[in-house]
Design a protein around this motif. Sequence first.
Motif, short mmCIF file in Angstrom:
data_model
loop_
_atom_site.label_atom_id
_atom_site.label_comp_id
_atom_site.label_asym_id
_atom_site.label_seq_id
_atom_site.Cartn_x
_atom_site.Cartn_y
_atom_site.Cartn_z
N ILE A 148 13.48 -7.01 23.29
CA ILE A 148 12.05 -6.92 22.99
C ILE A 148 11.32 -8.18 23.47
CG2 ILE A 148 10.34 -6.79 21.10
CD1 ILE A 148 12.53 -5.16 19.51
N ILE A 149 11.86 -9.33 23.09
CA ILE A 149 11.20 -10.60 23.41
C ILE A 149 11.11 -10.82 24.93
CG2 ILE A 149 11.49 -13.13 23.26
CD1 ILE A 149 12.54 -12.72 20.38
N THR A 150 12.15 -10.40 25.66
CA THR A 150 12.10 -10.61 27.12
C THR A 150 11.47 -9.42 27.83
OG1 THR A 150 14.31 -9.66 27.52
CG2 THR A 150 14.22 -12.03 27.09
N ASN A 151 10.84 -8.54 27.07
CA ASN A 151 10.19 -7.35 27.65
C ASN A 151 11.16 -6.56 28.54
OD1 ASN A 151 7.92 -5.68 27.85
ND2 ASN A 151 7.29 -6.62 29.79
N GLY A 152 12.40 -6.46 28.07
CA GLY A 152 13.38 -5.63 28.77
C GLY A 152 14.09 -6.30 29.94
N GLU A 174 4.45 -13.34 26.82
CA GLU A 174 3.36 -13.04 27.76
C GLU A 174 3.77 -13.32 29.21
OE1 GLU A 174 0.71 -11.34 27.32
OE2 GLU A 174 0.95 -11.18 25.14
N GLY A 175 4.58 -14.36 29.40
CA GLY A 175 5.02 -14.73 30.76
C GLY A 175 5.89 -13.67 31.41
N LEU A 176 6.32 -12.68 30.65
CA LEU A 176 7.17 -11.63 31.22
C LEU A 176 6.45 -10.28 31.28
CD1 LEU A 176 10.50 -12.62 29.41
CD2 LEU A 176 9.87 -13.11 31.77
N VAL A 177 5.14 -10.36 31.11
CA VAL A 177 4.33 -9.14 31.17
C VAL A 177 3.34 -9.31 32.31
CG1 VAL A 177 2.65 -7.70 29.93
CG2 VAL A 177 4.50 -8.83 28.65
N SER A 208 19.17 -20.79 23.65
CA SER A 208 17.80 -20.29 23.71
C SER A 208 16.99 -21.03 24.77
CB SER A 208 17.10 -20.44 22.35
OG SER A 208 17.67 -19.55 21.42
N LYS A 209 17.19 -22.35 24.83
CA LYS A 209 16.46 -23.13 25.83
C LYS A 209 16.91 -22.78 27.24
CE LYS A 209 15.23 -27.13 23.07
NZ LYS A 209 15.37 -28.58 22.86
N ALA A 210 18.22 -22.66 27.42
CA ALA A 210 18.74 -22.36 28.77
C ALA A 210 18.27 -20.98 29.23
CB ALA A 210 20.27 -22.44 28.77
N MET A 211 18.26 -20.02 28.32
CA MET A 211 17.84 -18.67 28.72
C MET A 211 16.35 -18.67 29.08
SD MET A 211 20.01 -15.96 26.38
CE MET A 211 19.29 -16.43 24.82
N ALA A 212 15.55 -19.42 28.31
CA ALA A 212 14.11 -19.48 28.60
C ALA A 212 13.88 -20.11 29.97
CB ALA A 212 13.38 -20.26 27.51
N LYS A 213 14.58 -21.22 30.22
CA LYS A 213 14.39 -21.89 31.51
C LYS A 213 14.82 -20.99 32.66
CE LYS A 213 16.10 -26.05 30.22
NZ LYS A 213 16.47 -27.46 30.28
N SER A 214 15.87 -20.19 32.44
CA SER A 214 16.35 -19.30 33.51
C SER A 214 15.30 -18.27 33.90
CB SER A 214 17.66 -18.62 33.11
OG SER A 214 17.40 -17.53 32.25
N LEU A 215 14.34 -18.03 33.01
CA LEU A 215 13.27 -17.07 33.30
C LEU A 215 11.95 -17.78 33.62
CD1 LEU A 215 14.05 -14.52 30.42
CD2 LEU A 215 14.61 -14.28 32.84
N ASN A 216 12.05 -19.09 33.89
CA ASN A 216 10.85 -19.90 34.17
C ASN A 216 9.84 -19.89 33.04
OD1 ASN A 216 11.70 -20.73 36.75
ND2 ASN A 216 11.10 -18.73 37.58
N LEU A 217 10.32 -19.84 31.82
CA LEU A 217 9.43 -19.89 30.66
C LEU A 217 9.54 -21.26 30.01
CD1 LEU A 217 10.44 -16.45 29.07
CD2 LEU A 217 8.34 -16.92 30.37
N ASP A 218 8.58 -21.59 29.16
CA ASP A 218 8.66 -22.83 28.38
C ASP A 218 9.97 -22.81 27.60
OD1 ASP A 218 8.41 -24.88 26.53
OD2 ASP A 218 6.99 -23.77 25.28
N GLU A 219 10.71 -23.91 27.64
CA GLU A 219 12.06 -23.87 27.08
C GLU A 219 12.07 -23.58 25.57
OE1 GLU A 219 14.29 -27.48 27.59
OE2 GLU A 219 12.97 -28.63 26.26
N ASN A 220 10.97 -23.83 24.90
CA ASN A 220 10.96 -23.59 23.45
C ASN A 220 10.46 -22.20 23.05
OD1 ASN A 220 11.98 -26.11 22.52
ND2 ASN A 220 10.03 -27.02 23.18
N CYS A 221 10.13 -21.37 24.03
CA CYS A 221 9.44 -20.13 23.65
C CYS A 221 10.30 -19.21 22.78
CB CYS A 221 8.87 -19.41 24.87
SG CYS A 221 10.11 -18.69 25.94
N PHE A 222 11.58 -19.10 23.07
CA PHE A 222 12.41 -18.22 22.23
C PHE A 222 12.60 -18.84 20.84
CE2 PHE A 222 14.55 -16.73 26.40
CZ PHE A 222 13.52 -15.83 26.63
N LEU A 223 12.82 -20.15 20.83
CA LEU A 223 12.98 -20.83 19.53
C LEU A 223 11.73 -20.63 18.68
CD1 LEU A 223 14.65 -24.14 20.77
CD2 LEU A 223 15.73 -22.37 19.37
#
Length: 273
Positions: A196-200, A236-239, A106-121
Motif C-alpha cells: 500500500i505504502i509503495t503504491n504497489g 506521494e513520490g510514487l504516484v 526502512s531507510k535503505a528501501m526508501a533510498k532505493s526508490l529515490n524517496l526521503d530516507e525517513n518516509c517509511f519510518l
Amino acid sequence: MWSFQAIGHGISSSFLDKIIQVAREFFEQPMEEKNKYSKTVVEFEGYGADPVPEEGQSLDWSDRLFLDVDPKDLQKFQFWPESPACFREVLKEYTEKTKMLTELTSKAMAKSLNLDENCFLNQFGERSILQARFNYYSKCQRPDLILGLKPHADGSGYTSILQDEVGLQVFNEDKWHTVPIVPHAILIVMGDQMEIITNGVFKSPVHRVLSNSERDRISVAMFYTPEKGKEIGPEEGLVDGERPKLFKKVKDYADIHWGYYQRGMRALHTAEA
Ligand SMILES: O=C(O)CCC(=O)C(=O)O
Ligand SMILES: [Fe+2]
C-alpha cells in the motif's frame, strides 16, 4: 521486489543461533509447561494454534507462540515463557536488534526508490509495533497431505524471518519457489502495508510452509507494523500520471487482514482505491 535476504545486518551469528535454540527448547517441553502460556480462543497472544473460525478450513501442521514485543508497554509477561530461563532476556535483546534492523531496512528501501530516507519510518510512526511469532513445524508422516502453514500474505508492513531449515515457499509467476537457507541471513518479506505504502511498487507475496517427514523446523517471524490508529497510504513520490493511486488511506489494516487470514483469504482488495 517482494523479499530479500539481509546479510551484514550486524547481529552476531552466535546470537541468531541462540534465538533458534531457545525457541527449540521452549517447543520441546511437555505440553503441560507450554500450556501455561496458552492463549484463549479470542486472544492473539500466547501459545497455541491460530483459531479456525469456520468448519472445513485447513489447520496448519505447526505450533506457535505469538507475542507483542514493542513498544515495551505492550509486553504481556503472562504469555512470555519463563522456561528456558533465558527466554525473556533473549527475546528482549532480539527485539532491540530487530528494531535497529527495521530502521536500517526502512531507510535503505526508501533510498532505493529515490524517496526521503525517513518516509517509511514516518508512516509507521513513533509507536510502530513489533510482534514475534515463533513457529515450530514438527516432522509429519504425510507431508503430501498437510501444509505446515497455509498460503497467506502478511498483514504487516514487512516481516523479518529467521529460519533453520528449508520449507518456506513464495508464490511468484505461477510457481512456488523454495526460499534457500543462507546461514545467518535474515529474510525480509514485504507485507500488505508496504504494498500500500509503495503504491504497489513492492509486492506482498503469498507464501506457505511445507511440512517435512525427515526434519522439524523452527522459524522466528518478527512482524513490523504501523502504530495503532495511524493512517497510512501511498507515498506521494510514487504516484503520478502513469501510476495512479492504487490504494486508499487505511488505518489498523492488520486487524482487517486478520479476519481474512483466518479464513485463508487475502485482504489487500479492501484497501484498493
Ligand atoms: O515459518 C516461516 O518461515 C514463515 C512463517 C510465516 O510466514 C508467518 O509466520 O507469517
Ligand atoms: Fe507469513
